[in-house]
Design a protein around this motif. Structure first.
Motif, mmCIF file in Angstrom:
data_model
loop_
_atom_site.group_PDB
_atom_site.id
_atom_site.type_symbol
_atom_site.label_atom_id
_atom_site.label_comp_id
_atom_site.label_asym_id
_atom_site.label_seq_id
_atom_site.Cartn_x
_atom_site.Cartn_y
_atom_site.Cartn_z
ATOM 1 N N GLU A 37 7.464 48.187 104.267
ATOM 2 C CA GLU A 37 8.944 48.230 105.217
ATOM 3 C C GLU A 37 9.854 49.021 104.620
ATOM 4 O OE1 GLU A 37 6.975 45.837 103.545
ATOM 5 O OE2 GLU A 37 8.300 44.447 101.843
ATOM 6 N N VAL A 39 12.458 51.536 103.631
ATOM 7 C CA VAL A 39 12.824 52.991 104.431
ATOM 8 C C VAL A 39 12.944 53.593 103.718
ATOM 9 C CG1 VAL A 39 14.442 53.552 105.752
ATOM 10 C CG2 VAL A 39 13.132 51.344 106.199
ATOM 11 N N ASN A 182 10.924 53.348 112.178
ATOM 12 C CA ASN A 182 10.757 52.752 111.413
ATOM 13 C C ASN A 182 9.563 51.576 113.579
ATOM 14 O OD1 ASN A 182 11.847 51.943 110.281
ATOM 15 N ND2 ASN A 182 14.149 50.796 111.042
ATOM 16 N N VAL A 188 18.352 48.315 109.541
ATOM 17 C CA VAL A 188 17.800 48.321 107.585
ATOM 18 C C VAL A 188 18.774 47.219 107.959
ATOM 19 C CG1 VAL A 188 16.793 50.724 108.665
ATOM 20 C CG2 VAL A 188 18.847 50.583 107.886
ATOM 21 N N THR A 199 13.285 47.343 106.314
ATOM 22 C CA THR A 199 13.846 47.606 108.330
ATOM 23 C C THR A 199 14.233 45.533 108.275
ATOM 24 O OG1 THR A 199 11.541 46.889 108.594
ATOM 25 C CG2 THR A 199 11.554 48.886 108.627
ATOM 26 N N SER A 205 7.606 51.359 107.923
ATOM 27 C CA SER A 205 9.066 52.117 108.219
ATOM 28 C C SER A 205 8.363 53.817 107.205
ATOM 29 C CB SER A 205 10.546 52.284 107.432
ATOM 30 O OG SER A 205 11.183 53.343 107.801
#
Ligand code: MF3
Ligand code: CO
Length: 229
Positions: A37, A39, A182, A188, A199, A205
Motif C-alpha cells: 500500500e 505508493v 492504486n 494518498v 494509499t 499501489s
C-alpha cells in the motif's frame, strides 16, 4: 528493504554513477523501496522484511556525467494475487499508452490524459498528489526551461487529464514519466516519517517510471533495457 538499498547503491557506484536520491531534500537512502500500500518514497529499513506475496516498488535515480536518470518498477515477490498482478501490468501499460503521445508537436498533457484515461477506464485510482517531471542536469528541472529565446513552464507531468494542453513538446526535452496507480481510491497520505506515501484506503499501489527523450520521431526510453522491462 535495507539490503536493496545497499546493493543498489553499490551497483550505481560500480558504474561510476552517483545515487541522486541520497540526501535529496534529506532523503536518507539511494533507492526508494515501497511495499504494497506504499505508493512511493518508502525508506529502506532493516526492520522491513519482504515476504512472498508482496509487491515491491523500487525507484532509483543516478547522475552520470552531470545528467540525471529516474526510473521505477514494481515487482511481484513470488506468487501474488491476481489483483496485484493486474495492477502492476496496467500501471506499466499506462506508461506506454502515455508515451504514444510523446512526440514533437504534441502537448505535454496529451501524455497525462492518455495515462489517466487508460488506468481509470480499467477501474484504478490515479494518484493526483504526485507527478512526473522534467529532468536533465537536475532531478527535477528548474521552474522554467529556456528554448531558443523563449522561456517555457516547468514540465510537471500529472498522470491524469488537465484542462490545459501544456507546453508543446520539442526534440531534446527529457522527461520523467511516472504513473502511480492504486487498486482502490486515488487518495494518498504521508506517513509520520514525512516521506512514505501510502494509499489512504490502504489498497495496493504500483509505480512505473522511465526517463524519456523527445526526438523528431519516436521518443527514446533512456532507462529501459531488455533486463529492466
Ligand atoms: N523518483 C522520485 C521523483 O520522481 C524521486 C524521489 S526523491 C527522493 O521525484 F528523495 F525520495 F529520493
Ligand atoms: Co521521478
Amino acid at each position: 528493504t535495507l539490503d536493496i538499498d545497499r546493493l543498489g547503491e553499490e551497483i550505481i557506484r560500480g558504474y561510476g554513477c552517483i545515487p541522486s536520491f541520497l540526501n535529496y531534500n534529506g532523503y536518507p537512502a539511494s533507492i526508494c523501496v515501497s511495499l504494497n500500500e506504499e505508493v512511493v518514497h518508502g525508506i529502506p529499513s532493516a526492520d522491513r522484511i519482504i515476504k512472498e506475496g508482496d509487491i515491491v516498488s523500487l525507484d532509483a535515480g543516478v547522475i552520470y556525467k552531470g545528467y540525471h536518470s529516474d526510473a521505477a518498477r514494481t515487482h511481484a515477490v513470488g506468487e501474488v494475487s491476481k489483483e496485484a498482478e493486474d495492477l502492476i501490468r496496467v500501471t506499466r501499460e499506462s506508461f506506454f499508452e502515455g508515451i504514444k503521445y510523446a512526440k514533437e508537436g504534441n502537448h505535454l498533457f496529451d501524455i497525462s490524459g492518455a495515462i489517466g484515461r487508460y488506468a481509470e477506464e480499467r477501474g484504478y485510482g490515479v494518484v493526483r498528489d504526485l507527478c512526473g517531471h522534467g529532468i536533465g542536469t537536475a532531478l527535477h528541472e528548474a521552474p522554467e526551461i529556456p528554448i531558443g529565446d523563449h522561456l517555457h513552464e516547468e514540465p510537471e507531468i500529472p498522470n491524469f487529464a488537465q484542462k490545459r494542453r501544456g507546453i508543446r513538446l520539442m526534440p531534446g526535452m527529457t522527461l520523467a514519466i511516472e504513473p502511480m496507480i492504486n487498486a482502490g481510491r486515488p487518495d494518498v497520505v504521508w506517513m509520520d516519517d514525512d516521506w512514505t506515501v501510502v494509499t489512504r484506503d490502504r489498497s495496493l499501489s504500483a509505480h512505473y517510471e522511465n526517463t524519456i527523450l523527445i526526438t523528431d520521431g519516436e521518443p527514446r526510453i533512456l532507462s529501459l533495457t531488455e533486463d529492466t522491462p
